[in-house]
Design an enzyme around this catalytic site. Structure first.
Site, PDB file in Angstrom:
ATOM      1  N   ASP A  67       1.374  -1.337   0.035  1.00  0.00           N
ATOM      2  CA  ASP A  67      -0.062  -0.143   0.330  1.00  0.00           C
ATOM      3  C   ASP A  67       1.091   1.004   0.055  1.00  0.00           C
ATOM      4  O   ASP A  67       1.859   1.198   0.133  1.00  0.00           O
ATOM      5  CB  ASP A  67      -0.748  -0.633   1.536  1.00  0.00           C
ATOM      6  CG  ASP A  67      -0.984  -0.461   2.547  1.00  0.00           C
ATOM      7  OD1 ASP A  67       0.983  -0.348   3.004  1.00  0.00           O
ATOM      8  OD2 ASP A  67      -1.197  -1.244   3.512  1.00  0.00           O
ATOM      9  N   ASN A 136      -7.181  -3.243  14.220  1.00  0.00           N
ATOM     10  CA  ASN A 136      -8.392  -3.152  13.781  1.00  0.00           C
ATOM     11  C   ASN A 136      -8.295  -4.295  12.753  1.00  0.00           C
ATOM     12  O   ASN A 136     -10.110  -4.862  12.327  1.00  0.00           O
ATOM     13  CB  ASN A 136      -9.414  -1.827  13.495  1.00  0.00           C
ATOM     14  CG  ASN A 136      -8.497  -2.379  12.250  1.00  0.00           C
ATOM     15  OD1 ASN A 136      -7.915  -2.285  11.513  1.00  0.00           O
ATOM     16  ND2 ASN A 136      -8.997  -0.712  11.200  1.00  0.00           N
ATOM     17  N   HIS A 138      -7.548  -4.913  10.146  1.00  0.00           N
ATOM     18  CA  HIS A 138      -6.988  -4.808   8.408  1.00  0.00           C
ATOM     19  C   HIS A 138      -5.555  -5.312   7.692  1.00  0.00           C
ATOM     20  O   HIS A 138      -5.055  -5.841   9.118  1.00  0.00           O
ATOM     21  CB  HIS A 138      -6.993  -3.210   8.780  1.00  0.00           C
ATOM     22  CG  HIS A 138      -5.751  -2.535   8.665  1.00  0.00           C
ATOM     23  ND1 HIS A 138      -6.263  -1.109   9.519  1.00  0.00           N
ATOM     24  CD2 HIS A 138      -4.619  -2.777   9.327  1.00  0.00           C
ATOM     25  CE1 HIS A 138      -4.706  -0.909   9.871  1.00  0.00           C
ATOM     26  NE2 HIS A 138      -3.854  -1.967   9.539  1.00  0.00           N
ATOM     27  N   GLU A 143      -9.771  -2.548   5.615  1.00  0.00           N
ATOM     28  CA  GLU A 143      -9.952  -1.972   6.699  1.00  0.00           C
ATOM     29  C   GLU A 143     -11.416  -2.699   6.735  1.00  0.00           C
ATOM     30  O   GLU A 143     -12.115  -3.772   5.615  1.00  0.00           O
ATOM     31  CB  GLU A 143     -10.743  -0.378   7.140  1.00  0.00           C
ATOM     32  CG  GLU A 143      -9.511  -0.221   6.476  1.00  0.00           C
ATOM     33  CD  GLU A 143      -8.442   0.546   7.897  1.00  0.00           C
ATOM     34  OE1 GLU A 143      -8.597  -1.076   8.713  1.00  0.00           O
ATOM     35  OE2 GLU A 143      -8.003   1.820   7.341  1.00  0.00           O
TER      36      GLU A 143
HETATM   37  C1  F6R Z   1       1.573  -2.059   6.011  1.00  0.00           C
HETATM   38  C2  F6R Z   1       0.056  -2.258   6.280  1.00  0.00           C
HETATM   39  C3  F6R Z   1      -0.208  -2.148   7.632  1.00  0.00           C
HETATM   40  C4  F6R Z   1       0.009  -2.561   8.982  1.00  0.00           C
HETATM   41  C5  F6R Z   1      -0.693  -2.601  10.047  1.00  0.00           C
HETATM   42  C6  F6R Z   1       0.250  -2.803  11.196  1.00  0.00           C
HETATM   43  O1  F6R Z   1       2.026  -2.101   4.923  1.00  0.00           O
HETATM   44  O2  F6R Z   1      -1.018  -2.511   5.548  1.00  0.00           O
HETATM   45  O3  F6R Z   1      -1.753  -3.191   6.720  1.00  0.00           O
HETATM   46  O4  F6R Z   1       0.568  -3.534   8.572  1.00  0.00           O
HETATM   47  O5  F6R Z   1      -1.434  -1.078   9.394  1.00  0.00           O
HETATM   48  O6  F6R Z   1       0.696  -1.509  11.771  1.00  0.00           O
HETATM   49  P1  F6R Z   1       2.049  -1.503  12.516  1.00  0.00           P
HETATM   50  O7  F6R Z   1       3.200  -2.956  12.110  1.00  0.00           O
HETATM   51  O8  F6R Z   1       2.659  -0.033  12.557  1.00  0.00           O
HETATM   52  O9  F6R Z   1       1.079  -2.073  13.487  1.00  0.00           O
END
Ligand code: F6R
Length: 247
Positions: A67, A136, A138, A143
């Site tokens: 992303d 959450n 995701h 989401e």
């Molecule tokens: C990042 C992504 C997100 C993260 C998730 C966890 O490219 O796609 O799904 O993997 O938000 O983020 P952290 O590792 O910062 O807790």
């Protein structure tokens, strides 16, 4: 889904790096799906360390990130392209032309997402997709919703994700409100999925991913249906799971 327990963040990071390393050793031209965020930083550091020791060669590897924030480009320190370059790619012998991140600078969301989806598909999807998990549930920026998404698309970030990501920005108002993300279906095309999770703030999401019903209200729960999904999580992230058996 196979669940590997790690004792802490460092142990999780080494285990994740070991699995990625094995993939690259077994298939030097592997297509790696990569993630940003806090979770994979330790694994990237470990991979850089092994590269510096001559244990791993990235010269034929190609990468596809999950992303990118809409509106941010490679020179913006908050962009995911900048993160990947500075955290990982600039420290290994990867050919930058083979590293791919959705183009956040293309204001035409439909065109940017369609181009990225075509790219990932025409490459044959990924051999190994590394994922973090949001508080959450995701994955990527998919989401909680009432449907599972398909291809790469533009999303409005939820208030909880904006709040979680605000720690990386000076002000919460600076966090972009939209992102381009691989869809759940694109992610599920990976030959192998490797989920990394650490810390008590992920415990509820990890439980829902492993033990909850398969529902788009917890996008990560769909990984229960993938035939080769490995979760590496530390004690704290697994603290709400009632069963630790492979499921
Ligand atoms: C990042 C992504 C997100 C993260 C998730 C966890 O490219 O796609 O799904 O993997 O938000 O983020 P952290 O590792 O910062 O807790």
């Amino acid at each position: 889904m196979k669940v590997l327990k790690a004792s802490n963040y460092d142990d999780m990071s080494r285990k994740v790096a070991n699995i990625i390393s094995a993939q690259v050793i077994l298939k030097p031209d592997a297509r790696l799906g990569l993630a940003t965020g806090t979770t994979p930083i330790g694994a990237y550091k470990q991979l850089i360390n092994w590269y510096e020791k001559g244990d791993i060669d990235f010269s034929e590897v190609s990468t596809y990130n999950l992303d990118e924030y809409r509106g941010l480009g490679k020179d913006d320190p908050q962009s995911y392209r900048y993160f990947m370059d500075h955290t990982f790619f600039d420290h290994i012998n990867i050919d930058k032309a083979r590293t791919h991140v959705p183009d956040g600078t293309n204001p035409d969301a439909a065109a940017a997402c369609a181009a990225y989806d075509k790219l990932v598909k025409s490459a044959g999807y990924t051999d190994l997709q590394l994922l973090g998990i949001g508080r959450n549930g995701h994955i990527g920026f998919n989401e909680p919703s009432d449907v599972f998404s398909k291809g790469t698309h533009c999303v409005d970030l939820t208030p909880s994700t904006i709040e979680a990501n605000a720690r990386l920005f000076d002000k919460a108002e600076d966090v972009p409100r939209q992102a381009y993300t691989m869809g759940v279906q694109t992610i599920m095309h990976a030959e192998m999925i490797l989920v990394a999770a650490s810390g008590a703030d992920k415990a509820e999401a990890v439980r829902n991913m492993i033990e909850g019903p398969v529902t788009p209200e917890c996008p990560a729960s769909i990984l229960q249906l993938h035939t080769n999904c490995v979760v590496v999580a530390d004690d704290k992230a697994l603290s709400q799971c009632t069963s630790m058996a492979s499921v």
